[in-house]
Write a protein that holds these residues in place. Structure first.
Motif, mmCIF file in Angstrom:
data_model
loop_
_atom_site.group_PDB
_atom_site.id
_atom_site.type_symbol
_atom_site.label_atom_id
_atom_site.label_comp_id
_atom_site.label_asym_id
_atom_site.label_seq_id
_atom_site.Cartn_x
_atom_site.Cartn_y
_atom_site.Cartn_z
ATOM 1 N N UNK A 247 24.318 -4.637 -13.694
ATOM 2 C CA UNK A 247 24.815 -3.852 -14.824
ATOM 3 C C UNK A 247 24.413 -4.484 -16.161
ATOM 4 N N UNK A 248 23.199 -5.050 -16.171
ATOM 5 C CA UNK A 248 22.711 -5.694 -17.394
ATOM 6 C C UNK A 248 21.281 -5.246 -17.659
ATOM 7 N N UNK A 249 20.963 -5.100 -18.952
ATOM 8 C CA UNK A 249 19.615 -4.686 -19.297
ATOM 9 C C UNK A 249 18.756 -5.841 -19.801
ATOM 10 N N UNK A 250 19.339 -7.056 -19.839
ATOM 11 C CA UNK A 250 18.551 -8.207 -20.299
ATOM 12 C C UNK A 250 17.865 -8.926 -19.143
ATOM 13 N N UNK A 251 18.201 -8.584 -17.912
ATOM 14 C CA UNK A 251 17.611 -9.238 -16.744
ATOM 15 C C UNK A 251 16.397 -8.442 -16.287
ATOM 16 N N UNK A 252 15.269 -9.098 -16.292
ATOM 17 C CA UNK A 252 14.028 -8.438 -15.946
ATOM 18 C C UNK A 252 13.861 -8.332 -14.432
ATOM 19 N N UNK A 253 12.939 -7.487 -14.044
ATOM 20 C CA UNK A 253 12.536 -7.429 -12.649
ATOM 21 C C UNK A 253 11.786 -8.713 -12.294
ATOM 22 N N UNK A 254 11.902 -9.147 -11.059
ATOM 23 C CA UNK A 254 11.183 -10.333 -10.602
ATOM 24 C C UNK A 254 9.679 -10.151 -10.793
ATOM 25 N N UNK A 255 9.008 -11.230 -11.175
ATOM 26 C CA UNK A 255 7.563 -11.170 -11.304
ATOM 27 C C UNK A 255 6.874 -11.027 -9.965
ATOM 28 N N UNK A 256 7.499 -11.570 -8.918
ATOM 29 C CA UNK A 256 6.931 -11.468 -7.570
ATOM 30 C C UNK A 256 8.040 -11.639 -6.546
ATOM 31 N N UNK A 257 7.869 -10.966 -5.416
ATOM 32 C CA UNK A 257 8.728 -11.138 -4.250
ATOM 33 C C UNK A 257 7.876 -11.751 -3.146
ATOM 34 N N UNK A 258 8.385 -12.832 -2.554
ATOM 35 C CA UNK A 258 7.679 -13.533 -1.476
ATOM 36 C C UNK A 258 8.518 -13.374 -0.210
ATOM 37 N N UNK A 259 7.980 -12.686 0.796
ATOM 38 C CA UNK A 259 8.747 -12.320 1.993
ATOM 39 C C UNK A 259 8.100 -12.896 3.253
ATOM 40 N N UNK A 260 8.962 -13.316 4.184
ATOM 41 C CA UNK A 260 8.504 -13.741 5.506
ATOM 42 C C UNK A 260 9.255 -12.969 6.588
ATOM 43 N N UNK A 261 8.568 -12.663 7.634
ATOM 44 C CA UNK A 261 9.084 -12.120 8.899
ATOM 45 C C UNK A 261 10.350 -11.269 8.781
ATOM 46 N N UNK A 262 10.152 -10.009 8.396
ATOM 47 C CA UNK A 262 11.270 -9.067 8.333
ATOM 48 C C UNK A 262 10.790 -7.676 8.723
ATOM 49 N N UNK A 263 11.698 -6.875 9.261
ATOM 50 C CA UNK A 263 11.388 -5.498 9.593
ATOM 51 C C UNK A 263 11.739 -4.527 8.487
ATOM 52 N N UNK A 264 12.060 -5.043 7.305
ATOM 53 C CA UNK A 264 12.423 -4.196 6.171
ATOM 54 C C UNK A 264 11.279 -3.231 5.866
ATOM 55 N N UNK A 265 11.584 -1.933 5.759
ATOM 56 C CA UNK A 265 10.501 -0.962 5.572
ATOM 57 C C UNK A 265 10.743 0.035 4.443
ATOM 58 N N UNK A 266 11.775 -0.179 3.637
ATOM 59 C CA UNK A 266 12.012 0.703 2.499
ATOM 60 C C UNK A 266 10.925 0.481 1.450
#
Length: 668
Positions: free
Chosen positions: A238-257
């Motif tokens: 609920x804040x507009x001063x927090x930016x989106x992450x510059x990068x996401x680093x992922x290992x071994x997941x079935x996440x598919x969204x």
């Protein structure tokens, strides 16, 4: 042999070659392990002993999974197994020991290594929040940050294998790394809270919040993918001063969204992962690419689920690829100094620029070769700074990685009758050795002379009573601002420790000091310590001059100019600071008439309120008019730099700050 393995061997060989000529500073991948004799833990240390260590206060229990039964009498070897860390493989007890010892040592040295993310009031309202917090693996001050999130099937947090090792390795590269201990039944809110906490305490933590990265494995990967989505991070904080992450680093997941609002994503997995199918991960990244989102994907043949940082597997080194991917997403250039050797790897992989497009053709011959790399640390290839930086807050407190001071005694002769060699003097120099000093490595050496009313202990102190400025040097080296260097603090005092209090006498002693410096001090230092001189013959000392500098404040700057005049064969770098007297400048500079301008570099500094300001201002003007110096501020091929600090006068604060800036310039 795989192509990656082949390239690794080639890189290692080039690193050895280039280290021998002083080009590449030691990195975490090259660093030798320090003496372990005084370290707290080994594989036989028990969980109970770790938790009760005063360094870990009341948060030691969070080092281990609080949602699983872990007996206090289990050893670190016994706990480093898949019996405790269900679903994980390749768990290594030596890494567990390294993590425990690293955190304990940093805590004992005064660094805060754990931060609760919830207030006491919030914990009182919800007792489960006491089992959360951030373990801090500090990198360079002002560097960007990452948050590591371990998996555990949302049943427990497997931090010791799935986030602590990642945080440790990323911090070795100079980045600030946090490992989140979250509640398995409320992970997303805890990660959002952790990001808020770091934003709100960025100044205290000394981190850059731009282009931060989120890392996670298995369940932790689902967390970072979710919070990496710009819509989700906005909704959860609920804040507009927090930016989106510059990068996401992922290992071994079935996440598919998949969403166009997702962050740039790096992913890796094993082809024999029975929990997270590598095809699912690959398909998701292909979908992200279709939205124009940068991605990078690696599937490692035969690896199962939960291989962590992959030490000893065919995935070893993936973490460096991931950091490079993260850096590729940054539009600024705030990359830690310890990451500079990555430029070498890019060069060897036939890339002609680094991730920010900086050209490697240092010598301008249209080719990218070893000679360009050998010029990377020559000051003529550096852009000129336009100001003198303040010493960072906290640098006067002891560093985690502390160098040592030693006293070196050597024989010389009374200065005024030196050539007759009738009166022997036994003198002392104070020598600084950087943290991790090894006789198997070669080090640049900088000779740093004191000013009036001083002696060899004035700048760095003694082994028994080191000065605060010694802490500044320790912190600057630890944070990658200065390459590991040997610093020698000698004295021009002659028969009395009070000689430096007599201005006229001190001028004469410095006029003669080169005899002692060349014939006695340098051979004593460089026969005792590991420098680039193979031996201490005049020929060999001259050959290694590009790895030697001399500087000093006030009367020490007089010594510096006399060293330029009489010892240019032995030194390439000179740092005269606040030279508050007239000298026979043209006669001093004439020594350089048989040298090319790129054979030496002079960095002058003073302050506007310093009585030396008028002298140095006139001197700098004459230098620009002479045929011996070209101002680096005007051309990239300059060999002379003059900076002035507004409001600074002739005192120890100025001396320390100028020395810090000069050593960063010469040895950064």
């Amino acid at each position: 042999m795989t192509m990656k393995k082949f390239l690794s061997i080639i890189v290692s060989g080039f690193l050895m070659l280039l280290t021998s000529c002083g080009v590449i500073p030691e990195t975490s991948q090259q660093a030798s392990i320090s003496d372990k004799s005084n370290q707290f833990a080994d594989v036989n240390t028990t969980v109970g002993e770790v938790i009760s260590n005063p360094a870990f206060k009341d948060f030691g229990r969070l080092l281990f999974p609080v949602d699983r039964t872990v007996s206090d009498d289990m050893t670190l070897a016994e706990i480093s197994t898949s019996r405790v860390y269900t679903w994980y493989n390749n768990i290594q007890s030596d890494k567990t020991v390294e993590i425990i010892n690293t955190l304990a040592e940093r805590a004992e040295n005064g660094q805060q290594i754990f931060y609760p993310i919830y207030s006491e009031e919030e914990i009182q309202a919800d007792e489960s929040k006491k089992d959360t917090g951030l373990f801090f693996f500090k990198g360079e001050s002002g560097a960007k940050f990452s948050i590591m999130n371990a998996g555990g099937g949302f049943a427990y947090v497997g931090a010791m294998h799935d986030s602590f090792p990642h945080a440790l390795e990323v911090s070795k590269m100079g980045y600030n790394a946090f490992a989140l201990i979250y509640r398995p039944d409320d992970p997303y809110n805890d990660l959002a809270k952790a990001i808020e906490f770091i934003y709100d305490h960025a100044e205290e933590l000394e981190v850059d919040t731009e282009y931060y990265s989120l890392w996670g494995g298995s369940a932790g990967a689902r967390m970072v993918a979710t919070l990496g989505n710009v819509n989700n991070i906005s909704a959860l904080t609920q804040r507009d001063d927090i930016q989106q992450a510059g990068a996401v680093i992922m290992q071994y997941t079935g996440y598919n969204s998949v969403s166009p609002a997702d962050a740039p994503t790096y992913a890796c997995v094993g082809t024999s992962d029975g929990i997270a199918n590598y095809r699912t991960m690959r398909n998701r990244l292909e979908m992200l690419e279709s939205y124009g989102i940068p991605t990078e994907f690696h599937a490692y043949e035969g690896l199962p689920h939960g291989f962590g940082i992959g030490t000893g597997t065919n995935a070893e080194g993936w973490i460096y690829d991931a950091v490079s991917f993260w850096e590729n997403q940054m539009s600024d250039n705030n990359i830690p100094r310890k990451r500079q050797p990555a430029n070498l790897q890019n060069f060897l992989l036939a890339r002609t620029t680094n991730v920010h497009g900086n050209d490697y053709d240092s010598d301008g011959d249209g080719k990218y070769d070893v000679f360009d790399l050998c010029l990377m640390r020559k000051n003529i290839s550096k852009p000129a700074p336009d100001s003198i930086d303040n010493i960072p807050q906290g640098y006067y407190t002891p560093a985690d990685e502390q160098g040592t001071l030693q006293e070196l005694y050597y024989d010389t002769y009374e200065s005024m009758t030196y050539n007759e060699k009738t009166q022997v003097l036994n003198k002392r120099a104070v020598v600084y050795l950087p943290y991790g000093y090894s006789e198997n490595k070669k080090y640049d050496v900088f000779y740093l002379m004191h000013g009036g009313w001083g002696n060899e202990t004035s700048t760095l102190g003694t082994p028994q009573n080191p000065s605060g400025f010694k802490n500044v040097i320790d912190n600057a080296i630890q944070n990658g601002e200065i390459s590991p260097v040997i610093i020698v603090c000698p004295t021009y005092n002659n028969t009395s420790s009070q000689d430096s209090a007599d201005f006229s006498l001190a001028l004469n002693l410095n006029r003669n000091y080169h005899n002692e410096l060349i014939n006695d001090l340098i051979p004593a230092v460089e026969s005792e310590y590991s420098t680039y001189a193979e031996n201490t013959t005049p020929e060999e000392l001259k050959k290694s001059r590009e790895h030697r500098g001399f500087g000093g404040f006030s009367m020490g700057s007089v010594a510096t100019w006399r060293t330029f005049q009489n010892c240019l064969d032995y030194f390439s770098y000179f740092m005269p600071m606040s030279c508050g007297t007239s000298l026979d400048d043209e006669n001093i500079w004439k020594t350089a008439e048989n040298y090319n301008q790129d054979d030496y570099f002079v960095f002058m500094m003073t302050g506007t309120d310093d009585f030396a300001y008028s002298y140095d201002n006139r001197r700098s003007g004459k230098m620009r008019e002479s045929g011996y110096f070209t101002d680096l501020s005007d051309t990239e091929d300059g060999n002379f730099l003059y900076l002035v600090k507004d409001g600074y006068s002739h005192n120890g604060i100025a001396s320390n700050e100028y020395t810090y800036n000069g050593l960063r310039w010469f040895l950064g």
